[in-house]
Design an enzyme around this catalytic site. Structure first.
Site, PDB file in Angstrom:
ATOM      1  CG  ASP A  21      66.653  46.237  35.353  1.00 62.03           C
ATOM      2  OD1 ASP A  21      66.573  46.459  36.573  1.00 62.03           O
ATOM      3  OD2 ASP A  21      66.076  46.929  34.486  1.00 62.03           O
ATOM      4  CB  ILE A  22      67.293  44.278  40.722  1.00 62.59           C
ATOM      5  CG1 ILE A  22      66.908  43.329  41.855  1.00 62.59           C
ATOM      6  CG2 ILE A  22      66.827  45.694  40.984  1.00 62.59           C
ATOM      7  CD1 ILE A  22      67.685  43.551  43.138  1.00 62.59           C
ATOM      8  CG  ASN A  35      67.985  58.419  49.784  1.00 56.86           C
ATOM      9  OD1 ASN A  35      67.002  58.695  50.481  1.00 56.86           O
ATOM     10  ND2 ASN A  35      68.016  58.658  48.480  1.00 56.86           N
ATOM     11  CB  VAL A  44      69.583  49.753  42.214  1.00 59.61           C
ATOM     12  CG1 VAL A  44      69.756  49.973  43.691  1.00 59.61           C
ATOM     13  CG2 VAL A  44      68.729  48.534  41.962  1.00 59.61           C
ATOM     14  CG  ASP A  45      66.186  54.613  45.657  1.00 58.71           C
ATOM     15  OD1 ASP A  45      65.067  54.078  45.655  1.00 58.71           O
ATOM     16  OD2 ASP A  45      66.512  55.526  46.446  1.00 58.71           O
ATOM     17  CB  THR A 129      79.044  48.279  45.286  1.00 57.58           C
ATOM     18  OG1 THR A 129      77.979  47.960  44.384  1.00 57.58           O
ATOM     19  CG2 THR A 129      79.119  47.242  46.385  1.00 57.58           C
ATOM     20  N   GLY A 130      77.681  51.473  44.616  1.00 63.09           N
ATOM     21  CA  GLY A 130      77.564  52.467  43.547  1.00 63.09           C
ATOM     22  C   GLY A 130      77.895  53.848  44.091  1.00 63.09           C
TER      23      GLY A 130
HETATM   24  N1  APR Z   1      69.581  46.378  38.772  1.00 62.47           N
HETATM   25  C1  APR Z   1      70.549  45.861  39.549  1.00 62.47           C
HETATM   26  N2  APR Z   1      71.580  46.577  40.027  1.00 62.47           N
HETATM   27  C2  APR Z   1      71.632  47.896  39.683  1.00 62.47           C
HETATM   28  C3  APR Z   1      70.659  48.520  38.883  1.00 62.47           C
HETATM   29  C4  APR Z   1      69.589  47.701  38.429  1.00 62.47           C
HETATM   30  N3  APR Z   1      68.617  48.193  37.659  1.00 62.47           N
HETATM   31  N4  APR Z   1      70.995  49.821  38.739  1.00 62.47           N
HETATM   32  C5  APR Z   1      72.152  50.007  39.406  1.00 62.47           C
HETATM   33  N5  APR Z   1      72.536  48.847  39.971  1.00 62.47           N
HETATM   34  C6  APR Z   1      73.726  48.549  40.773  1.00 62.47           C
HETATM   35  C7  APR Z   1      74.901  49.485  40.661  1.00 62.47           C
HETATM   36  O1  APR Z   1      75.658  49.162  39.502  1.00 62.47           O
HETATM   37  C8  APR Z   1      75.665  49.161  41.937  1.00 62.47           C
HETATM   38  O2  APR Z   1      76.470  48.002  41.757  1.00 62.47           O
HETATM   39  O3  APR Z   1      73.372  48.658  42.153  1.00 62.47           O
HETATM   40  C9  APR Z   1      74.554  48.811  42.924  1.00 62.47           C
HETATM   41  C10 APR Z   1      74.310  49.854  43.985  1.00 62.47           C
HETATM   42  O4  APR Z   1      74.503  51.141  43.431  1.00 62.47           O
HETATM   43  P1  APR Z   1      73.583  52.397  43.782  1.00 62.47           P
HETATM   44  O5  APR Z   1      72.255  52.243  43.145  1.00 62.47           O
HETATM   45  O6  APR Z   1      74.369  53.609  43.464  1.00 62.47           O
HETATM   46  O7  APR Z   1      73.346  52.255  45.392  1.00 62.47           O
HETATM   47  P2  APR Z   1      74.299  52.652  46.628  1.00 62.47           P
HETATM   48  O8  APR Z   1      75.735  52.605  46.303  1.00 62.47           O
HETATM   49  O9  APR Z   1      73.800  51.820  47.767  1.00 62.47           O
HETATM   50  O10 APR Z   1      73.952  54.165  46.892  1.00 62.47           O
HETATM   51  C11 APR Z   1      72.687  54.507  47.398  1.00 62.47           C
HETATM   52  O11 APR Z   1      72.151  55.902  45.578  1.00 62.47           O
HETATM   53  O12 APR Z   1      70.535  56.734  44.228  1.00 62.47           O
HETATM   54  C12 APR Z   1      70.907  56.557  45.382  1.00 62.47           C
HETATM   55  O13 APR Z   1      68.866  56.824  46.605  1.00 62.47           O
HETATM   56  C13 APR Z   1      70.056  56.083  46.507  1.00 62.47           C
HETATM   57  O14 APR Z   1      71.122  57.802  47.698  1.00 62.47           O
HETATM   58  C14 APR Z   1      71.045  56.406  47.550  1.00 62.47           C
HETATM   59  C15 APR Z   1      72.361  55.914  46.964  1.00 62.47           C
END
Ligand code: APR
Length: 188
Positions: A21-22, A35, A44-45, A129-130
């Site tokens: 977990d970051i 975003n 992760v946000d 990638t999420g």
């Molecule tokens: N620690 C590390 N990595 C994480 C964590 C965490 N606690 N939570 C999620 N991740 C990983 C996800 O599994 C994925 O591989 O972070 C990566 C990015 O995923 P997202 O958080 O969905 O980010 P992204 O694909 O860049 O989309 C951004 O998501 O919630 C929103 O506000 C954000 O709208 C923006 C969008």
């Protein structure tokens, strides 16, 4: 003069891949996959905002958002990391809409901002990638290559940690770092 082997060796010691977990990382800065509003979200946000506390959102409100491919910095508040670098990855739209360049730009701008602030250790999530659906393997190669280039140009920067949230992400990063960063793990 350093041989290319020594350079590669140094590089491999400065790039790490972990599963976790970051928000828990003890580094100077963690990177948020935000975003354009910079006002929080899921993934992760959401995790970073929850762990940092309400003051993070208050500071983010003063930043006026952030364009895709750019990065902005705030304090880390209740996080172990002193700083949070917020970057906005591209939304995947099939791959022919500048997604690769924008993702590269996220890593480059985040690292340049870190360097300017005197940050020496940083942790990245797998940006885009999420929710933004950027294909994992393609995104991973871009992340590693951009980090490699930066570390070669900034020899005082100590550590870049790729923090993978799940098994798939960890396996993908581990495989690509092994292929793209020669001599990984070999100390000589
Ligand atoms: N620690 C590390 N990595 C994480 C964590 C965490 N606690 N939570 C999620 N991740 C990983 C996800 O599994 C994925 O591989 O972070 C990566 C990015 O995923 P997202 O958080 O969905 O980010 P992204 O694909 O860049 O989309 C951004 O998501 O919630 C929103 O506000 C954000 O709208 C923006 C969008």
């Amino acid at each position: 003069m350093k041989s290319s082997n020594q350079l590669n060796h140094n590089l491999s010691a400065r790039i790490d891949v972990i599963q976790g977990d970051i928000t828990q990382q003890q580094v100077d800065a963690i990177v948020n996959a935000a975003n354009e509003s910079l006002l929080g979200g899921g993934g992760v946000d959401g995790a970073i905002h929850r762990a940092a506390g309400k003051q993070l959102l208050e500071e983010c409100r003063t930043l006026g958002g952030c364009s895709s491919g750019e990065a902005k910095i705030t304090k880390g508040y209740k996080l172990p990391a002193k700083w949070v670098i917020h970057t906005v990855g591209p939304i995947w739209r099939g791959g022919n809409n500048g997604e690769d360049d924008l993702l590269r730009s996220c890593y480059r701008h985040s690292l340049n901002l870190a360097e300017k602030k005197g940050i020496r250790t940083i942790a990245f999530p797998a940006i885009s990638t999420g929710v933004y659906r950027f294909p994992l393997d393609r995104a991973t190669k871009i992340a590693i290559n951009e980090v490699k280039q930066f570390l070669r140009e900034n020899l005082s920067f100590e550590q870049v940690i790729f923090v993978c949230f799940g098994d798939d992400s960890y396996r993908c990063y581990f495989k690509n770092v092994s292929e793209l960063v020669p001599l990984r793990g070999i100390k000589n």
